[in-house]
Design an enzyme around this catalytic site. Structure first.
Site, mmCIF file in Angstrom:
data_model
loop_
_atom_site.group_PDB
_atom_site.id
_atom_site.type_symbol
_atom_site.label_atom_id
_atom_site.label_comp_id
_atom_site.label_asym_id
_atom_site.label_seq_id
_atom_site.Cartn_x
_atom_site.Cartn_y
_atom_site.Cartn_z
ATOM 1 N N HIS A 1 -3.561 3.936 -6.453
ATOM 2 C CA HIS A 1 -3.137 2.989 -5.434
ATOM 3 C C HIS A 1 -3.299 1.609 -6.316
ATOM 4 C CE1 HIS A 1 -2.832 0.806 -1.798
ATOM 5 N NE2 HIS A 1 -3.469 -0.317 -2.383
ATOM 6 N N ARG B 1 -9.717 -8.676 -9.827
ATOM 7 C CA ARG B 1 -11.243 -8.099 -10.035
ATOM 8 C C ARG B 1 -11.219 -7.473 -11.561
ATOM 9 N NH1 ARG B 1 -10.458 -5.110 -4.708
ATOM 10 N NH2 ARG B 1 -9.731 -6.967 -3.406
ATOM 11 N N GLU C 1 0.279 1.963 5.007
ATOM 12 C CA GLU C 1 -0.925 1.767 5.978
ATOM 13 C C GLU C 1 -0.784 1.640 7.196
ATOM 14 O OE1 GLU C 1 -2.227 -0.479 2.079
ATOM 15 O OE2 GLU C 1 -4.294 0.267 2.745
ATOM 16 N N ASN D 1 6.689 0.275 -7.910
ATOM 17 C CA ASN D 1 7.768 -0.667 -8.575
ATOM 18 C C ASN D 1 7.681 -0.896 -10.234
ATOM 19 O OD1 ASN D 1 9.159 -1.676 -5.927
ATOM 20 N ND2 ASN D 1 7.003 -2.676 -5.587
ATOM 21 N N HIS E 1 -9.349 1.641 0.573
ATOM 22 C CA HIS E 1 -7.953 1.982 0.432
ATOM 23 C C HIS E 1 -7.782 3.494 0.949
ATOM 24 C CE1 HIS E 1 -7.206 -0.986 -3.096
ATOM 25 N NE2 HIS E 1 -6.908 -1.400 -1.913
ATOM 26 N N ASN F 1 -4.112 -6.314 11.049
ATOM 27 C CA ASN F 1 -4.982 -6.270 9.969
ATOM 28 C C ASN F 1 -5.343 -7.714 9.749
ATOM 29 O OD1 ASN F 1 -6.182 -6.392 7.200
ATOM 30 N ND2 ASN F 1 -4.162 -5.365 6.219
ATOM 31 N N ARG G 1 -7.417 -2.276 11.533
ATOM 32 C CA ARG G 1 -7.885 -2.063 10.205
ATOM 33 C C ARG G 1 -9.273 -2.437 10.073
ATOM 34 N NH1 ARG G 1 -6.893 -4.537 4.285
ATOM 35 N NH2 ARG G 1 -7.962 -2.840 3.107
ATOM 36 N N GLY H 1 2.209 0.551 -8.342
ATOM 37 C CA GLY H 1 2.581 1.626 -8.543
ATOM 38 C C GLY H 1 4.002 2.061 -8.171
HETATM 39 P P1 AMP Z 1 0.345 -4.756 -2.847
HETATM 40 O O1 AMP Z 1 -1.118 -5.446 -3.042
HETATM 41 O O2 AMP Z 1 0.246 -3.469 -2.710
HETATM 42 O O3 AMP Z 1 1.201 -5.584 -1.940
HETATM 43 O O4 AMP Z 1 0.958 -5.191 -4.416
HETATM 44 C C1 AMP Z 1 1.038 -6.537 -4.772
HETATM 45 C C2 AMP Z 1 1.517 -6.318 -6.275
HETATM 46 O O5 AMP Z 1 2.447 -5.608 -6.673
HETATM 47 C C3 AMP Z 1 2.030 -7.719 -7.151
HETATM 48 O O6 AMP Z 1 0.754 -8.663 -7.460
HETATM 49 C C4 AMP Z 1 2.771 -7.262 -8.182
HETATM 50 O O7 AMP Z 1 1.665 -7.259 -9.205
HETATM 51 C C5 AMP Z 1 3.143 -5.697 -8.159
HETATM 52 N N1 AMP Z 1 4.582 -5.927 -7.734
HETATM 53 C C6 AMP Z 1 5.420 -6.141 -6.549
HETATM 54 N N2 AMP Z 1 6.633 -5.802 -6.877
HETATM 55 C C7 AMP Z 1 6.847 -5.403 -7.961
HETATM 56 C C8 AMP Z 1 7.930 -5.373 -9.009
HETATM 57 N N3 AMP Z 1 9.051 -5.181 -8.586
HETATM 58 N N4 AMP Z 1 7.659 -4.844 -10.252
HETATM 59 C C9 AMP Z 1 6.540 -4.857 -10.832
HETATM 60 N N5 AMP Z 1 5.525 -5.183 -9.968
HETATM 61 C C10 AMP Z 1 5.584 -5.463 -8.765
#
Ligand code: AMP
Length: 406
Positions: free
Chosen positions: A213, A246, A392, A342, A185, A12, A96, A340
């Site tokens: 997502h 964004r 992914e 966490n 996505h 990626n 990707r 989503g």
């Molecule tokens: P991703 O782009 O899927 O890697 O998601 C990254 C984002 O997930 C981060 O900027 C956080 O806002 C959110 N995130 C990651 N871990 C947690 C957590 N334990 N609780 C709440 N938000 C989280």
């Protein structure tokens, strides 16, 4: 490919980064994973985790001039674990690729003609496709004999009906410049919608799913019987939900206003909407953990974080309503990606008050932390609300392997 070749290297490539995973499709095992960051700077960093041996992450810092040097460094790390790119067990490299336009509706083995076609899409994906192309060129130079497969972020969305994909603008202008809603996505939406059907014990063709997502980038999709019928991102990944940096949906006249009245340049407006908006623009943080912490701390600062959270949730609710109407019948809502998977408070707030739509969240189920797909709606709910971790890299590896082993 030899009979024993079951490994796939997933790449990626971003503009200054290279993420990778090596998977064995014989059993789906992850053998190695890593990331090269800040390519082209003095402070490049390579973090490599040899998952096959359970060894510690090895970190190296120091200048890595370009993607070719980065991939060579990755190859050296893999070789140190006995997993080198010259291994006869390596079946293919899966890339990707963000934008496949209308041409690429499926994963595609890359040859010169395919590469030329991906290059032709650079004007509609100026931020992403050039980096993906660099990654492909680099990998082909290192292993010219190995099949290389492009897996497109847009492919899953090419089933959208014309009335969902077209903007209501002059058709001749739109067609001349390939302006339409492509969606992104897609690898995640495809994987998560399929996994959600499996969680319900159904075939994807039997269920209608809304996938949310929610990562740093965020998008929603409406998936009817395994086919995407609408998605929130458009010509670029700027449209739709409120994201980390964004804006998502916005009146396009805001951009005229910023240029005519605020005197901003084209590039400044682009940067404002893509990098300085969304959660970070609203409250100064784009990490949901930090936003929740500030809300819990209260006071004026907490109120600012709360407003950002409320705007984020309001937009999510609007898409849940819209996609319920688009699908007619919704069997499941699936939350995925960093937020989503966490952020239980985000899931609870997004679904709160939607009982009329058959959607509800059980507080105890929602509080459970797990890496497994799981239901968070109460027993007997009309709509299943689920948390379904996305993967992914696994999806890219599976699609790549399916193509080269066919
Ligand atoms: P991703 O782009 O899927 O890697 O998601 C990254 C984002 O997930 C981060 O900027 C956080 O806002 C959110 N995130 C990651 N871990 C947690 C957590 N334990 N609780 C709440 N938000 C989280």
């Amino acid at each position: 490919m030899t009979a024993t070749a079951t490994r796939v290297l997933v790449l990626n490539s971003g503009s200054s980064s290279l993420k990778y995973q090596l998977l064995d499709m014989h059993d789906g095992a992850r053998l190695a994973a890593g990331l090269v960051e800040r390519i082209g700077e003095e402070t490049s960093r390579l973090a490599h985790t040899p998952l096959a041996t359970g060894g510690d992450t090895r970190e190296t810092e120091g200048p890595i001039a370009d993607h070719t040097t980065a991939l060579k460094a990755v190859a050296a790390e893999l070789a140190a674990d006995g997993l080198g790119l010259d291994s006869p067990q390596l079946a293919a490299i899966g890339h990707r690729v963000v934008h496949g336009g209308l041409k690429f509706t499926e994963p595609t083995v890359i040859d010169d003609a395919v590469l030329t076609e991906i290059e032709r899409l650079v004007p509609v994906a100026p931020l992403h496709n050039p980096a993906n192309i660099t990654g492909i060129r680099t990998a082909r130079a290192l292993r010219p004999d190995l099949p290389q497969v492009a897996v497109f972020d847009t492919a899953f969305h090419t089933t959208m009906p014309e009335y969902a994909a077209r903007y209501a603008i002059d058709v001749a202008t739109a067609d001349a410049h390939r302006i339409r809603r492509y969606g992104f996505h897609g690898t995640s939406h495809a994987y998560v919608s399929r996994k959600t059907a499996a969680l319900l014990g159904k075939d994807p063709s039997e269920v209608n799913v809304i996938v949310l997502h929610l990562g740093n980038g965020a998008s929603a999709s409406a998936v009817a019987g395994g086919r995407c019928v609408d998605t929130s991102m458009g010509l670029t990944p700027l449209e739709g939900l409120v994201m980390g940096t964004r804006s998502g949906d916005i009146d396009p006249a805001v951009t005229f206003h910023l240029k005519r009245v605020a005197g901003m340049s084209e590039d400044e407006v682009d940067e404002l909407l893509n990098k300085k908006s969304g959660l970070i623009g609203l409250c100064g943080d784009n990490d949901m953990r930090e936003i929740r912490r500030r809300i819990d701390a209260g006071g004026e600062d907490g109120a600012r974080a709360q407003l950002a959270f409320d705007i984020y949730i309001h937009r999510l609710k609007k898409y849940l309503g819209a996609y319920t109407a688009v699908l007619g019948r919704v069997d499941a809502v699936a939350f995925t990606a960093g937020v989503g998977e966490n952020a239980a408070p985000v899931r609870a707030a997004a679904i709160a008050g939607l009982e009329q739509m058959g959607m509800a969240v059980d507080a105890d189920r929602n509080a459970v932390r797990s890496d497994e797909p799981r239901l968070i709606s109460p027993e007997g709910s009309r709509v299943a609300v689920a948390v379904v971790p996305t993967d992914e890299e696994l999806e890219i590896a599976q699609q790549t392997y399916a193509l080269v082993s066919a």
